[in-house]
Design a protein around this motif. Structure first.
Motif, PDB file in Angstrom:
ATOM      1  N   MET A   1       0.824  -1.197   0.000  1.00 52.98           N
ATOM      2  CA  MET A   1       0.000   0.000   0.000  1.00 52.98           C
ATOM      3  C   MET A   1       0.866   1.259   0.000  1.00 52.98           C
ATOM      4  O   MET A   1       0.594   2.196  -0.734  1.00 52.98           O
ATOM      5  CB  MET A   1      -0.920  -0.018   1.226  1.00 52.98           C
ATOM      6  CG  MET A   1      -1.899   1.098   1.247  1.00 52.98           C
ATOM      7  SD  MET A   1      -3.044   0.959  -0.103  1.00 52.98           S
ATOM      8  CE  MET A   1      -4.453   1.672   0.613  1.00 52.98           C
ATOM      9  N   LEU A   2       1.912   1.271   0.822  1.00 55.75           N
ATOM     10  CA  LEU A   2       2.786   2.436   0.880  1.00 55.75           C
ATOM     11  C   LEU A   2       3.473   2.673  -0.462  1.00 55.75           C
ATOM     12  O   LEU A   2       3.589   3.817  -0.910  1.00 55.75           O
ATOM     13  CB  LEU A   2       3.828   2.276   1.983  1.00 55.75           C
ATOM     14  CG  LEU A   2       4.776   3.454   2.174  1.00 55.75           C
ATOM     15  CD1 LEU A   2       4.007   4.710   2.543  1.00 55.75           C
ATOM     16  CD2 LEU A   2       5.811   3.134   3.223  1.00 55.75           C
ATOM     17  N   ASP A   3       3.898   1.591  -1.121  1.00 51.71           N
ATOM     18  CA  ASP A   3       4.545   1.732  -2.427  1.00 51.71           C
ATOM     19  C   ASP A   3       3.604   2.379  -3.444  1.00 51.71           C
ATOM     20  O   ASP A   3       4.025   3.224  -4.230  1.00 51.71           O
ATOM     21  CB  ASP A   3       5.009   0.375  -2.961  1.00 51.71           C
ATOM     22  CG  ASP A   3       6.196  -0.170  -2.190  1.00 51.71           C
ATOM     23  OD1 ASP A   3       6.896   0.630  -1.539  1.00 51.71           O
ATOM     24  OD2 ASP A   3       6.414  -1.389  -2.235  1.00 51.71           O
ATOM     25  N   GLU A   4       2.335   1.978  -3.408  1.00 57.25           N
ATOM     26  CA  GLU A   4       1.349   2.561  -4.328  1.00 57.25           C
ATOM     27  C   GLU A   4       1.139   4.045  -4.034  1.00 57.25           C
ATOM     28  O   GLU A   4       1.054   4.864  -4.957  1.00 57.25           O
ATOM     29  CB  GLU A   4       0.024   1.817  -4.223  1.00 57.25           C
ATOM     30  CG  GLU A   4       0.074   0.391  -4.726  1.00 57.25           C
ATOM     31  CD  GLU A   4      -1.205  -0.374  -4.433  1.00 57.25           C
ATOM     32  OE1 GLU A   4      -2.176   0.236  -3.934  1.00 57.25           O
ATOM     33  OE2 GLU A   4      -1.217  -1.580  -4.684  1.00 57.25           O
ATOM     34  N   ASP A   5       1.052   4.378  -2.758  1.00 58.03           N
ATOM     35  CA  ASP A   5       0.864   5.777  -2.378  1.00 58.03           C
ATOM     36  C   ASP A   5       2.073   6.619  -2.783  1.00 58.03           C
ATOM     37  O   ASP A   5       1.918   7.739  -3.275  1.00 58.03           O
ATOM     38  CB  ASP A   5       0.618   5.904  -0.870  1.00 58.03           C
ATOM     39  CG  ASP A   5      -0.756   5.395  -0.462  1.00 58.03           C
ATOM     40  OD1 ASP A   5      -1.634   5.318  -1.334  1.00 58.03           O
ATOM     41  OD2 ASP A   5      -0.940   5.081   0.730  1.00 58.03           O
ATOM     42  N   LEU A   6       3.273   6.080  -2.589  1.00 59.39           N
ATOM     43  CA  LEU A   6       4.468   6.814  -2.984  1.00 59.39           C
ATOM     44  C   LEU A   6       4.524   7.004  -4.497  1.00 59.39           C
ATOM     45  O   LEU A   6       4.937   8.068  -4.983  1.00 59.39           O
ATOM     46  CB  LEU A   6       5.724   6.094  -2.487  1.00 59.39           C
ATOM     47  CG  LEU A   6       5.916   6.095  -0.965  1.00 59.39           C
ATOM     48  CD1 LEU A   6       7.122   5.249  -0.579  1.00 59.39           C
ATOM     49  CD2 LEU A   6       6.046   7.506  -0.429  1.00 59.39           C
ATOM     50  N   ALA A   7       4.093   6.004  -5.245  1.00 57.24           N
ATOM     51  CA  ALA A   7       4.041   6.128  -6.708  1.00 57.24           C
ATOM     52  C   ALA A   7       3.037   7.200  -7.115  1.00 57.24           C
ATOM     53  O   ALA A   7       3.303   7.994  -8.035  1.00 57.24           O
ATOM     54  CB  ALA A   7       3.674   4.790  -7.339  1.00 57.24           C
ATOM     55  N   ARG A   8       1.906   7.264  -6.424  1.00 57.41           N
ATOM     56  CA  ARG A   8       0.905   8.295  -6.722  1.00 57.41           C
ATOM     57  C   ARG A   8       1.443   9.688  -6.386  1.00 57.41           C
ATOM     58  O   ARG A   8       1.230  10.647  -7.129  1.00 57.41           O
ATOM     59  CB  ARG A   8      -0.376   8.033  -5.942  1.00 57.41           C
ATOM     60  CG  ARG A   8      -1.174   6.874  -6.479  1.00 57.41           C
ATOM     61  CD  ARG A   8      -2.511   6.753  -5.750  1.00 57.41           C
ATOM     62  NE  ARG A   8      -3.202   5.580  -6.198  1.00 57.41           N
ATOM     63  CZ  ARG A   8      -3.444   4.510  -5.429  1.00 57.41           C
ATOM     64  NH1 ARG A   8      -3.060   4.504  -4.170  1.00 57.41           N
ATOM     65  NH2 ARG A   8      -4.067   3.469  -5.925  1.00 57.41           N
ATOM     66  N   ILE A   9       2.147   9.786  -5.264  1.00 59.28           N
ATOM     67  CA  ILE A   9       2.744  11.068  -4.874  1.00 59.28           C
ATOM     68  C   ILE A   9       3.737  11.522  -5.937  1.00 59.28           C
ATOM     69  O   ILE A   9       3.734  12.687  -6.357  1.00 59.28           O
ATOM     70  CB  ILE A   9       3.419  10.960  -3.484  1.00 59.28           C
ATOM     71  CG1 ILE A   9       2.338  10.876  -2.393  1.00 59.28           C
ATOM     72  CG2 ILE A   9       4.364  12.132  -3.226  1.00 59.28           C
ATOM     73  CD1 ILE A   9       2.858  10.570  -1.011  1.00 59.28           C
TER      74      ILE A   9
END
Length: 74
Positions: A1-9
């Protein structure tokens, strides 16, 4: 989940940089309005996502304990 959020950021940050670059070019008024609107939307999305992803906020005290002013008050 964190990886996806960082990619979105990263995607939002890249879009913001792209829109800022475009605003430095010669644009029609309609194009400029569109890009300014998209830039505002990207900034809002980035802020929301960053707040959700990193909910902790740190504040710096006005007079940190180790500062010259704080030691002078002792």
């Amino acid at each position: 989940m964190l990886d996806e959020d960082l990619a979105r950021i990263r995607a939002h940050r890249n879009n913001i940089h792209r829109y800022r670059r475009l605003l430095r070019t010669k644009l029609s008024e309609l194009e400029r309005q569109f890009i300014e609107r998209r830039l505002a939307e990207e900034k809002a999305s980035l802020e929301s996502l960053a707040t959700k992803t990193f909910p902790v906020a740190f504040t710096v005290p006005n007079n940190p304990v180790g500062s010259v002013e704080a030691r002078a008050e002792l």
